[in-house]
Design an enzyme around this catalytic site. Structure first.
Site, PDB file in Angstrom:
ATOM      1  N   HIS A 106       0.838  -1.219   0.000  1.00 11.03           N
ATOM      2  CA  HIS A 106       0.000   0.000   0.000  1.00 11.03           C
ATOM      3  C   HIS A 106       0.867   1.261   0.000  1.00 11.03           C
ATOM      4  O   HIS A 106       0.530   2.261   0.638  1.00 11.03           O
ATOM      5  CB  HIS A 106      -0.941   0.026   1.214  1.00 11.03           C
ATOM      6  CG  HIS A 106      -1.948  -1.081   1.236  1.00 11.03           C
ATOM      7  ND1 HIS A 106      -3.227  -0.949   0.767  1.00 11.03           N
ATOM      8  CD2 HIS A 106      -1.851  -2.363   1.683  1.00 11.03           C
ATOM      9  CE1 HIS A 106      -3.889  -2.091   0.922  1.00 11.03           C
ATOM     10  NE2 HIS A 106      -3.073  -2.969   1.474  1.00 11.03           N
ATOM     11  N   ASN A 179     -10.183  -2.860   2.752  1.00  9.27           N
ATOM     12  CA  ASN A 179      -9.890  -2.953   1.318  1.00  9.27           C
ATOM     13  C   ASN A 179     -11.170  -2.771   0.519  1.00  9.27           C
ATOM     14  O   ASN A 179     -12.265  -2.834   1.088  1.00  9.27           O
ATOM     15  CB  ASN A 179      -9.327  -4.339   0.984  1.00  9.27           C
ATOM     16  CG  ASN A 179      -7.835  -4.457   1.267  1.00  9.27           C
ATOM     17  OD1 ASN A 179      -7.133  -3.461   1.399  1.00  9.27           O
ATOM     18  ND2 ASN A 179      -7.357  -5.688   1.361  1.00  9.27           N
TER      19      ASN A 179
HETATM   20 FE1  HDD Z   1      -2.370  -4.754   5.559  1.00  8.93          FE
HETATM   21  C1  HDD Z   1      -0.929  -1.728   5.152  1.00  8.93           C
HETATM   22  C2  HDD Z   1      -5.365  -3.518   4.454  1.00  8.93           C
HETATM   23  C3  HDD Z   1      -3.744  -7.901   5.717  1.00  8.93           C
HETATM   24  C4  HDD Z   1       0.440  -5.904   7.019  1.00  8.93           C
HETATM   25  N1  HDD Z   1      -3.012  -2.971   4.896  1.00  8.93           N
HETATM   26  C5  HDD Z   1      -2.269  -1.842   4.815  1.00  8.93           C
HETATM   27  C6  HDD Z   1      -3.078  -0.766   4.333  1.00  8.93           C
HETATM   28  C7  HDD Z   1      -4.335  -1.276   4.129  1.00  8.93           C
HETATM   29  C8  HDD Z   1      -4.295  -2.661   4.500  1.00  8.93           C
HETATM   30  C9  HDD Z   1      -5.546  -0.524   3.623  1.00  8.93           C
HETATM   31  C10 HDD Z   1      -2.606   0.655   4.077  1.00  8.93           C
HETATM   32  C11 HDD Z   1      -2.778   1.513   5.286  1.00  8.93           C
HETATM   33  C12 HDD Z   1      -2.357   2.925   4.984  1.00  8.93           C
HETATM   34  O1  HDD Z   1      -2.999   3.550   4.134  1.00  8.93           O
HETATM   35  O2  HDD Z   1      -1.393   3.360   5.594  1.00  8.93           O
HETATM   36  N2  HDD Z   1      -4.164  -5.564   5.093  1.00  8.93           N
HETATM   37  C13 HDD Z   1      -5.297  -4.864   4.763  1.00  8.93           C
HETATM   38  C14 HDD Z   1      -6.428  -5.754   4.777  1.00  8.93           C
HETATM   39  C15 HDD Z   1      -5.963  -6.993   5.120  1.00  8.93           C
HETATM   40  C16 HDD Z   1      -4.548  -6.867   5.333  1.00  8.93           C
HETATM   41  C17 HDD Z   1      -7.855  -5.339   4.487  1.00  8.93           C
HETATM   42  C18 HDD Z   1      -6.709  -8.262   5.308  1.00  8.93           C
HETATM   43  C19 HDD Z   1      -7.898  -8.332   5.763  1.00  8.93           C
HETATM   44  N3  HDD Z   1      -1.749  -6.580   6.211  1.00  8.93           N
HETATM   45  C20 HDD Z   1      -2.479  -7.741   6.217  1.00  8.93           C
HETATM   46  C21 HDD Z   1      -1.716  -8.779   6.868  1.00  8.93           C
HETATM   47  C22 HDD Z   1      -0.535  -8.209   7.255  1.00  8.93           C
HETATM   48  C23 HDD Z   1      -0.578  -6.832   6.829  1.00  8.93           C
HETATM   49  C24 HDD Z   1      -2.184 -10.208   7.075  1.00  8.93           C
HETATM   50  C25 HDD Z   1       0.659  -8.805   7.966  1.00  8.93           C
HETATM   51  C26 HDD Z   1       0.647  -9.883   8.659  1.00  8.93           C
HETATM   52  N4  HDD Z   1      -0.538  -3.982   5.930  1.00  8.93           N
HETATM   53  C27 HDD Z   1       0.457  -4.621   6.569  1.00  8.93           C
HETATM   54  C28 HDD Z   1       1.675  -3.769   6.815  1.00  8.93           C
HETATM   55  C29 HDD Z   1       1.181  -2.385   6.293  1.00  8.93           C
HETATM   56  C30 HDD Z   1      -0.174  -2.701   5.720  1.00  8.93           C
HETATM   57  C31 HDD Z   1       2.946  -4.289   6.262  1.00  8.93           C
HETATM   58  C32 HDD Z   1       2.107  -1.609   5.361  1.00  8.93           C
HETATM   59  C33 HDD Z   1       2.135  -0.219   5.883  1.00  8.93           C
HETATM   60  C34 HDD Z   1       1.409  -0.255   7.122  1.00  8.93           C
HETATM   61  O3  HDD Z   1       0.986  -1.521   7.371  1.00  8.93           O
HETATM   62  O4  HDD Z   1       1.195   0.670   7.869  1.00  8.93           O
HETATM   63  O5  HDD Z   1       1.988  -3.741   8.159  1.00  8.93           O
END
Ligand code: HDD
EC number: 1.11.1.6
Length: 726
Positions: A106, A179
């Protein structure tokens, strides 16, 4: 010899003066800096705005006024530059460190401020103060994003879109990190690094950018059948939103709502866009990414800028353990949805985005969403994907924002009091007073401040009963529940719920994506998975690839027949509205201005915007002799950025357009993208050159209402006449 502070030669003065007066003007504008964040920071004393100088002077980071921001300090007029030039060194030092690591996923996103208002109180379901009373409201910040691409990639790849909302509630921040697709790819967070590595540019060649159409992605998903339901969503038009304002949002997981009596309900969160859903065609999305890589970001910014505020309704699907136990799937499995026909959505609030960020970096880039941010009354289920997320987001902020104190960055700071004994750390900006930095303490008995204490009644309480399905705390196991084993029923349900047009888009997308896989065995394996979803789908994709159908992949559980869900189809849900859509009018010299104005007022009356496009940006000289202002040059505003187009031309102007490739493409692309096209009789020559065939969406420019009525629609009947049948 140093010349700082001494009278300077005229050449040097003239290079510094012009900017000085401009910056003086800018900095003396008291609106230029937002001081809201300086208030109430818990530091004691009056909030001070240290970011403006009453005299408009530019200073160093440490407040020393700067006399010359144009020339470095040199020994003599031709150098060398002196090491003691702290003004130069500080400026370059700060610049060198301007970038921070982009988000792991993202990375590309854009955000906006807004307001959330409760339209239905639900105290019977949750004790969250926000939902106690109808009319309650709070500030929000929302960030929309793509998933796979880098920060500098484009807005319109085939991809999932993030829809993350930070609600600044009176009981702390609630982050609904959602999402635009209801299921997720994987069931367990332990697979998240694998799927992200697989979809990102391949490790040795760093290609392709912002695309799932490559070997490693399809290798992974074809090996991991739980991904197949979301693959159907990703191959559908949901992955190509026309606007962030026209897409749904889903909290994905099952969450808990907990009321005052500690009664727990299961809940799924949904955002429904007021403008209805709409998507682009694939060919259009590809061309938009060339014409305007910031297409969705610009659309969001411009709509807010002109007061056409994007809105969504927040809905919930509420159910209990008995309902959960009756379903053929597990409600803790994030690859599954609960069809809206099974549990209708109840609407409880409205989100309006009404203020653009003042500064992209400070707000949109530094905003840190944490699924762990929940107020009392909202809780987590045992969904193993959610449980992993609860760790990941907090952790990633430390490496992205550099400090455990990222919660103090204004965009992340709660708007309610925040008191605890967490102390120090990099970039600490709070100055807590006194000695009480531990608890319990008895300093209060001596009249000293003793600091905050836990609130057993009002504070956040985790559910004490562990009655949830599959939640028997027994052995420690690395297993998947048996109830997670059906990977294909909902993939099939999604596909069969689409209109034939949308099904053909899914087929085309699969053919395109698999055609980009260089390793043939990966294509074959994905085809074998498709057979478990739908035989007809698999056969159509195989035909498009000119491949034989392989045997079906072994399935842990075969798909079972479930009724289709109309809520899953964008076309079936279309609101046929012109609001928020954009009309492009191509106008030539000698054109009739009244026709243009009639089109413009018909479109604006329906909430659409209008751009006058012209072969010369100075604007056309109309038949009346008046010069009309143009909004864009034809070459810079191809028809892909519009929802419908009109050509208003004089005979001479049209003849010239018919010799202009950009004008021919303008019309032929609009036709190929199934848009409504209106033209004056004189402009027919251009339509002929662009091979436009008459149909219900090819109209007279003189009947503006019929054109405007079609801005929210596409002529799907035209599709089969232009694009190969799949
Ligand atoms: Fe995630 C970012 C949505 C599963 C780890 N995720 C991130 C963002 C969104 C989502 C909208 C952007 C947030 C922003 O604008 O700063 N992610 C989801 C949804 C998931 C999901 C709807 C499943 C239902 N994500 C998911 C899992 C993991 C992550 C299973 C790790 C185990 N996601 C992350 C992250 C991020 C992220 C790496 C990248 C930047 C942040 O978190 O702040 O930690």
């Amino acid at each position: 010899m140093k010349t700082e502070g001494r009278p300077q030669p005229a050449a040097q003065l003239s290079s510094s003066n012009p900017t000085t007066s401009a910056s003086l003007q800018k900095h003396s504008n008291s609106d230029a800096v937002d001081t809201r964040y300086q208030e109430g920071t818990g530091q004691g004393g009056e909030p001070q705005d240290t970011t403006t100088d009453p005299q408009g002077r530019i200073t160093t980071n440490h407040g020393v006024p700067i006399s010359d921001n144009q020339n470095s300090l040199k020994a003599g007029t031709r150098g060398p530059t002196l090491l003691e030039d702290f003004v130069l060194r500080e400026k370059i030092f700060h610049f060198d460190h301007e970038r921070i690591p982009e988000r792991i996923v993202h990375a590309r996103g854009s955000g906006a401020h807004g307001t959330f208002t409760v339209t239905r109180a639900i105290p019977e379901l949750t004790r969250a103060a926000l939902f106690r009373k109808k009319g309650n409201s709070c500030d929000v910040f929302v960030r929309f994003s793509t998933v796979a691409g880098s920060k500098g990639s484009k807005d319109t790849p085939r991809d999932v879109r993030g829809f993350a909302t930070k609600f600044y509630t009176e009981e702390g921040n609630w982050d609904l990190v959602a999402n635009n697709m209801a299921p997720f790819f994987i069931q367990d967070a332990i697979k998240f690094p694998d799927i992200v590595h697989a979809v990102k540019p391949e490790a040795d060649r760093m290609m392709p950018q912002a695309a799932s159409a490559h070997d490693t992605f399809w290798d992974f998903v074809s090996l991991v059948p739980e991904t197949q339901a979301m693959i159907m969503w990703l191959m559908s038009d949901r992955a190509l939103p026309r606007s962030f304002r026209m897409m749904e949002g889903f909290g994905v997981h099952t969450f808990h709502l907990i009321n005052d009596r500690d009664e727990v309900s299961f809940v799924k969160f949904h955002w429904k866009p007021r403008l209805g859903m709409q998507s682009t065609l694939w060919d259009e999305a590809v061309k938009i990414s060339g014409a305007d890589p910031d297409f969705l970001r610009r659309d969001l910014w411009e709509s807010i800028d002109k007061g056409d505020y994007p809105e969504w309704d927040l809905g919930i699907q509420v159910f209990d353990e008995k309902f959960a136990a009756r379903q053929p799937y597990d409600v803790l499995d994030a690859t599954k949805i609960i069809p809206e026909e099974d549990v209708p959505i109840q609407f409880i609030g409205t989100l309006q985005l009404n203020r653009n960020p003042d500064n992209f970096f400070a707000e949109t880039e530094q905003v840190a969403f944490l699924p762990t941010n929940v107020p009392p009354g909202i809780g987590f289920s045992n969904d193993p994907l959610l449980q992993g997320r609860l760790f990941s987001y907090m952790d990633t902020q430390k490496s992205r924002l550099g400090t455990t104190n990222f919660h103090q960055i204004p965009i992340n700071a709660p708007r309610c009091p925040m008191h605890n004994f967490n102390r120090d750390g990099l970039m600490q900006t709070q100055v807590p007073k006194g000695r009480a930095n531990y608890e319990p303490n008895s300093l209060g008995e001596a009249g000293e401040p003793s600091g905050p204490r836990a609130d057993a009644r009002g504070g956040y309480r985790t559910l004490s009963r562990m009655t949830e399905l599959g939640n028997e705390p027994t052995e420690k196991l690395r297993v998947r529940p048996e109830r997670f084993a059906d990977h294909f029923t909902q993939a099939r349900q999604f596909y069969l719920s689409q209109t034939p047009v949308e099904q053909a888009h899914i087929v085309s997308a699969l053919i395109f994506e698999l055609s980009k896989c260089e390793l043939k065995h990966i294509r074959i394996r994905q085809l074998s998975q498709l057979r478990n979803i739908d035989e007809d789908l698999a056969q159509r994709v195989a035909n498009g690839l000119a491949m034989d159908l392989p045997p079906a992949a072994p399935a842990a559980k075969p798909a079972v027949k479930v009724p289709p869900s109309d809520a899953l189809s964008i076309i079936k849900q279309s609101k046929h509205s012109s609001k928020g859509r954009k009309l492009g009018i191509l106008v030539t010299d000698g054109a009739d201005g009244n026709t243009v104005e009639a089109l413009r007022s018909a479109a604006t009356a329906q909430g659409a915007t209008v751009m006058v496009v012209c072969p010369k940006v100075g604007g056309p000289v109309l038949a009346s002799g008046r010069q009309m202002e143009a909004d864009a040059l034809l070459d810079g505003a191809p028809s892909v950025i519009f929802d419908g187009v009109a050509v208003v031309a004089s005979a001479a102007g049209a003849a010239e357009l018919a010799r202009n490739k950009a004008a021919i493409d303008w019309v032929s692309d609009a036709f190929a993208h199934l848009k409504a096209i209106a033209a004056t009789p004189e402009a027919q020559v251009l339509l002929q050159k662009a091979n436009v065939e008459p149909d219900a969406f090819v109209l007279e420019a003189g009947s503006p209402d019929s054109l405007v009525a079609k801005l929210g629609d596409r002529n799907w009947d035209r599709e089969a006449t232009i694009w190969p049948a799949r």
